[in-house]
Design an enzyme around this catalytic site. Structure first.
Site: not given
Length: 291
Positions: A12-13, A44-45, A75-77, A187-189
């Site tokens: 992930d970022s 990363y966004g 990471c979705n992005t 989003c993983t948050h």
């Protein structure tokens, strides 16, 4: 490292991918985990697709070099912007978070319409829209970037966070030709504010966590059946114990083993990471992948 257990690399970022790792460990406890957080280069966004792909491939190759046999792009992005490049150039199987989340939502939607929230980059990529469209589902996409810093601030049950979520989602579930009956956390948050979001969205709207869906998809790929509730609880406890004694020579059968790699502050990762993972984060190493 033991060859009896799968070695799973999670990338992930930053911190959000730890929610994916948490769900994977719950379903696949008997494994060795390598987590890479590119904390020096987040978010990363704000980066171009080419830059995200370059960063993501560098992270994947690093994890392969550490012995990863399976890769999870948590990471979705990165999944949205770099999954094609990763699948083409990675040397081991890789799975992202978008397709599992979309598939889980499609499986339960009765109205064939799903709402998706995520960062600006994820939503702008329309990755979920395309994935859902392939499954015959209409997608309502909404960028909700302010939720990320609120989560990292620890305001997971704060009135301000609830108000921000209400403003973002005020139009998501109004009556249209096809009203959305599922909300995908893209989003993983966002799993950390799932209880808060449950208060914001209508009671008949299901919430799909892409972290859970990705963990299930990986377990299926590995041919691992989900553990019983009691076994899952024991796994979480074992994971916490493993973190508190990371130098144990050989993890017991069924006990996950962790190594964490970050490109920025080890101390910050330990401090924030424990909230995302659900237990203390230790055995963290600083690495520098360059540009």
């Amino acid at each position: 490292m033991s060859r009896q257990r799968p070695v799973i690399g999670v990338f992930d970022s930053g911190f959000g991918g730890l929610t994916v790792l948490r769900e994977i460990v719950r379903l696949v406890p008997n494994a060795e985990y390598l987590y890479f957080g590119d904390t020096a280069r987040l978010p990363y966004g704000t980066k171009s697709a080419d830059t995200v792909a370059r960063y993501a491939l560098g992270a994947c190759h690093f994890l392969e070099g550490q012995g990863a046999e399976h890769l999870v792009i948590a990471c979705n992005t990165a999944t949205a912007l770099a999954m094609d490049a990763i699948e083409a150039k990675a040397n081991v199987p890789a799975i992202g978070v978008v397709e599992p989340g979309a598939s889980a939502a499609a499986a339960i939607s009765k109205t064939r319409s799903v709402a998706v929230i995520g960062t600006e980059a994820t939503i702008s990529s329309h990755a979920y829209h395309h994935a859902l469209e392939r499954l015959g589902i209409n997608a309502y996409e909404k960028a909700t970037p302010l939720l990320v810093p609120l989560v990292e601030e620890g305001w997971t049950d704060h009135p301000v966070t609830k108000q921000v979520a209400e403003i973002y989602l005020q139009d998501a579930f109004v009556r249209r030709e096809q009203r959305s009956d599922v909300l995908v956390l893209g989003c993983t948050h966002y799993p950390l504010i799932r209880p808060l979001l449950r208060k914001v969205v209508p009671s008949d709207v299901a919430i799909v966590d892409s972290a859970e869906s990705t963990a299930k998809a990986l377990a299926k790929k590995l041919g691992i059946a989900p553990p019983s509730a009691s076994a899952a609880g024991a796994t979480q406890a074992a994971g916490a114990r493993a973190q508190m004694a990371p130098s144990a020579p050989e993890p017991k059968e069924g006990t996950p083993d962790f190594r964490f790699f970050v490109t920025d502050s080890v101390q910050k990762f330990r401090r924030l990471g424990s909230g995302f993972l659900g237990h203390p984060v230790d055995n963290v190493e600083h690495v520098d992948l360059g540009g």
